[in-house]
Design an enzyme around this catalytic site. Structure first.
Site, PDB file in Angstrom:
ATOM      1  N   GLU A 174      12.508 -18.219  14.922  1.00  0.00           N
ATOM      2  CA  GLU A 174      11.537 -17.191  15.292  1.00  0.00           C
ATOM      3  C   GLU A 174      10.198 -17.479  14.623  1.00  0.00           C
ATOM      4  O   GLU A 174      10.140 -18.118  13.567  1.00  0.00           O
ATOM      5  CB  GLU A 174      12.048 -15.816  14.855  1.00  0.00           C
ATOM      6  CG  GLU A 174      11.167 -14.652  15.307  1.00  0.00           C
ATOM      7  CD  GLU A 174      11.834 -13.302  15.119  1.00  0.00           C
ATOM      8  OE1 GLU A 174      11.252 -12.286  15.542  1.00  0.00           O
ATOM      9  OE2 GLU A 174      12.953 -13.257  14.559  1.00  0.00           O
TER      10      GLU A 174
ATOM     11  N   ASN B 234      14.907  -8.593  23.612  1.00  0.00           N
ATOM     12  CA  ASN B 234      15.609  -8.631  22.335  1.00  0.00           C
ATOM     13  C   ASN B 234      15.632  -7.232  21.731  1.00  0.00           C
ATOM     14  O   ASN B 234      14.612  -6.539  21.700  1.00  0.00           O
ATOM     15  CB  ASN B 234      14.879  -9.578  21.370  1.00  0.00           C
ATOM     16  CG  ASN B 234      15.383  -9.458  19.950  1.00  0.00           C
ATOM     17  OD1 ASN B 234      16.430  -9.999  19.608  1.00  0.00           O
ATOM     18  ND2 ASN B 234      14.658  -8.738  19.095  1.00  0.00           N
ATOM     19  N   GLU B 235      16.809  -6.825  21.255  1.00  0.00           N
ATOM     20  CA  GLU B 235      16.964  -5.535  20.575  1.00  0.00           C
ATOM     21  C   GLU B 235      16.171  -4.433  21.285  1.00  0.00           C
ATOM     22  O   GLU B 235      15.329  -3.757  20.705  1.00  0.00           O
ATOM     23  CB  GLU B 235      16.559  -5.655  19.102  1.00  0.00           C
ATOM     24  CG  GLU B 235      17.495  -6.563  18.324  1.00  0.00           C
ATOM     25  CD  GLU B 235      17.237  -6.589  16.817  1.00  0.00           C
ATOM     26  OE1 GLU B 235      16.298  -5.908  16.338  1.00  0.00           O
ATOM     27  OE2 GLU B 235      17.994  -7.298  16.111  1.00  0.00           O
TER      28      GLU B 235
ATOM     29  N   TYR C 223      24.643  -8.426  11.032  1.00  0.00           N
ATOM     30  CA  TYR C 223      24.211  -8.992   9.752  1.00  0.00           C
ATOM     31  C   TYR C 223      25.140  -8.541   8.640  1.00  0.00           C
ATOM     32  O   TYR C 223      25.664  -7.423   8.653  1.00  0.00           O
ATOM     33  CB  TYR C 223      22.774  -8.580   9.440  1.00  0.00           C
ATOM     34  CG  TYR C 223      21.746  -9.318  10.274  1.00  0.00           C
ATOM     35  CD1 TYR C 223      21.325 -10.588   9.911  1.00  0.00           C
ATOM     36  CD2 TYR C 223      21.203  -8.741  11.424  1.00  0.00           C
ATOM     37  CE1 TYR C 223      20.396 -11.285  10.673  1.00  0.00           C
ATOM     38  CE2 TYR C 223      20.265  -9.425  12.193  1.00  0.00           C
ATOM     39  CZ  TYR C 223      19.865 -10.699  11.810  1.00  0.00           C
ATOM     40  OH  TYR C 223      18.942 -11.383  12.566  1.00  0.00           O
TER      41      TYR C 223
ATOM     42  N   GLU D 267      22.358 -13.247  16.928  1.00  0.00           N
ATOM     43  CA  GLU D 267      21.806 -13.128  15.579  1.00  0.00           C
ATOM     44  C   GLU D 267      22.940 -12.731  14.645  1.00  0.00           C
ATOM     45  O   GLU D 267      23.584 -11.696  14.850  1.00  0.00           O
ATOM     46  CB  GLU D 267      20.679 -12.088  15.486  1.00  0.00           C
ATOM     47  CG  GLU D 267      19.379 -12.511  16.151  1.00  0.00           C
ATOM     48  CD  GLU D 267      18.246 -11.527  15.909  1.00  0.00           C
ATOM     49  OE1 GLU D 267      18.235 -10.843  14.860  1.00  0.00           O
ATOM     50  OE2 GLU D 267      17.358 -11.443  16.788  1.00  0.00           O
TER      51      GLU D 267
ATOM     52  N   GLN E 265      18.316 -17.627  10.036  1.00  0.00           N
ATOM     53  CA  GLN E 265      17.690 -18.486  11.021  1.00  0.00           C
ATOM     54  C   GLN E 265      17.739 -19.934  10.527  1.00  0.00           C
ATOM     55  O   GLN E 265      18.222 -20.185   9.425  1.00  0.00           O
ATOM     56  CB  GLN E 265      16.259 -18.043  11.275  1.00  0.00           C
ATOM     57  CG  GLN E 265      16.180 -16.658  11.905  1.00  0.00           C
ATOM     58  CD  GLN E 265      14.748 -16.275  12.283  1.00  0.00           C
ATOM     59  OE1 GLN E 265      13.809 -17.063  12.256  1.00  0.00           O
ATOM     60  NE2 GLN E 265      14.579 -15.011  12.622  1.00  0.00           N
TER      61      GLN E 265
END
Length: 507
Positions: free
Chosen positions: A33, A180-181, A256, A312, A361
């Protein structure tokens, strides 16, 4: 955290003749990103940099990632994707307009790394491109024209524009993210609102020539299965014989790991035994989350036409002291490596539905593979080594692997995690000892085929907080592991907080 002299024991069974689903290499995908020093100062140093590069792309980084067999790279975000307008990143660099990256550090983005640079990077890596389009602040036409610009041959407005910018032939771009999201930074939409948008955008992201898109709808956070249900409902009847190909082929979710206090609240390198086990607990819970999304998808799509995508995942700690809090630069320890290893074990077990995963990432951000600095130093992290040691699982067939008995550590954490796969008369066994301070003697019954050990390696450090730096780049690196294999029983002793792989030749 020091090892006790006592060794605990575990037993497992691997059925070498019971094949399961194919483990797509795309489960070992990556994510880059426009965030902190991932792109600028990471991948991109510019043609005039004293750091060796190819057309501005850092050479040692490319070489290190090629050693992983990196299968795909997701770009340009993340939250940044829904602020990114692709036309700002084409044409002569000196003429490209700037923008403010309000999500990550409130810094000025000069757009010097754009579509052509990204595709050049993918070519150098020999990786598939996963382009994430802009739904939040973009338009259907903008995304549709980006697909055309990248993938259409012959004569068309966007193909002509691409040629004006120096690229005659179209690229192959298989993966396309529809925002995204969308529940958060990608538009703060409801699930039903986004589902309608995903259908609309997916319709206008067209296949051009031989480039067939795999369209990925932006999915849930963690175990928000209501979001997944809304997306699956929007596809209509997937079991009806006359039903056309789904308007999107994948549904994503993000997950996460942390020690229990939440993302971005805890130290990457200073943690207690309780926090270590809290992290393992959170990492292991990804399997429950995968199962919940699978159950919803299976109820609408029993033939599994639509893939589940975890685009992610990884640890999210506090930034290193003295660094920009908006750049998300964190150190990477043995604890992070074990987070990766148990995720991969879960991915292998669910490879029938889970088709892609992208660690967050690749460089200098969150759970990175590689850390770099402006002096030219490059450090391979413990997580990098897990990816390298597991490379043999790419496109291999999962094998039935069962833990029969293992100690429970940290109150309720299973002490052993294991998975295995086979390809071309070989097998790879992955093992993780999740005890922070005790070795683990593991005995594995290898059933169904004869086997011999080709190579065994182990990854660990002096303690679970051990990590690599430019001064000590190999503080955490794989070394040879002693094994024995007698009468079909593979025996290894794993040090505390360790990940190991055993490569087998099969008879």
């Amino acid at each position: 955290m020091t090892a006790h002299e006592a060794t605990t024991a575990a037993r497992a069974v691997i059925d070498l003749d019971v094949p399961g689903d194919v483990i797509s290499r795309h489960l070992y995908g990556h994510f880059a990103e426009h965030l902190g020093r991932c792109i600028y100062g990471g991948f991109w140093v510019g043609e005039d940099s004293p750091i060796p590069n190819v057309r501005g792309i850092r050479s040692d980084v490319v070489e290190a990632l090629r050693a992983l067999g990196i299968p795909n790279l997701r770009w340009p975000g993340g939250c940044f994707a829904d602020d990114y307008h692709w036309r700002d990143g084409i044409g002569p660099r000196e003429s490209r307009p700037t923008m403010v990256n309000t999500h990550w550090g409130d810094v000025v983005e000069n757009n010097h790394f754009g579509t052509h640079e990204f595709m050049d990077l993918c070519d150098l890596l020999d990786a598939d491109a996963y382009v994430n389009g802009n739904v939040g602040s973009g338009t259907v036409r903008e995304m549709s024209e980006w697909v055309e610009y990248l993938t259409r041959d012959g004569d068309s407005p966007m193909a002509r524009l691409r040629r004006e910018n120096g690229r005659d032939e179209p690229w192959r771009v298989p993966f396309w993210g529809i925002g995204n999201e969308a529940w958060g930074c990608g538009g703060n939409m409801t699930a039903q609102q986004y589902a309608l948008e995903a259908r609309r955008y997916g319709t206008y992201c067209r296949n051009h020539g031989g480039n067939e898109l795999y369209r990925i709808a932006a999915g849930a956070s963690d175990d928000d299965v209501a979001w997944t249900r809304a997306l699956m409902e929007s596809l209509g009847c997937l079991t009806c014989g006359s039903n056309p190909t789904p308007v999107f082929q994948g549904v994503s979710f993000h997950y996460y790991s942390h020690a229990g206090g939440g993302i971005n609240t805890e130290s990457a390198t200073s943690f207690s035994e309780e926090e270590f086990y809290g992290t393992m607990r959170k990492a292991l819970d990804v399997e429950r989350v995968i199962r919940r999304h699978e159950a919803v998808m299976d109820s609408y799509d029993p033939d599994r036409k639509v893939g589940l995508i975890l685009d992610e995942w990884g640890t999210w700690w506090n930034v290193e002291p003295g660094t920009n809090p908006g750049f998300l630069f964190q150190q990477n320890t043995v604890r992070d490596a074990l987070v990766a290893s148990v995720h991969f074990d879960a991915f292998h077990r669910h490879a029938g539905r889970l088709k892609m995963a992208n660690i967050a990432q690749t460089l200098n951000v969150l759970q990175a593979m590689i850390l770099t600095d402006d002096s030219g130093a490059m450090v391979l992290t413990p997580t990098y080594h897990v990816f390298e040691m597991n490379r043999g699982h790419h496109d291999a067939t999962a094998l039935a692997a069962h833990v029969q008995s293992a100690p429970v550590v940290g109150g309720d954490v299973p002490g052993l995690s294991v998975s295995a796969s086979t390809r071309d008369d070989a097998a790879l066994v992955s093992l993780s000892n999740l005890s922070v301070d005790e070795p683990l003697e593991v005995r594995i019954d290898l059933r169904g085929r004869g086997a011999s050990v080709r190579r065994a390696r182990v990854l660990t450090g002096e303690d679970a907080a051990a990590h690599n730096t430019p001064e000590t780049p190999d503080a955490v690196a794989p070394v040879a592991l002693e094994t024995s294999l007698e009468a079909g029983v593979l025996s290894v002793t794993l040090p505390p907080h360790a990940f190991a792989t055993v490569e087998l030749d099969l008879a």
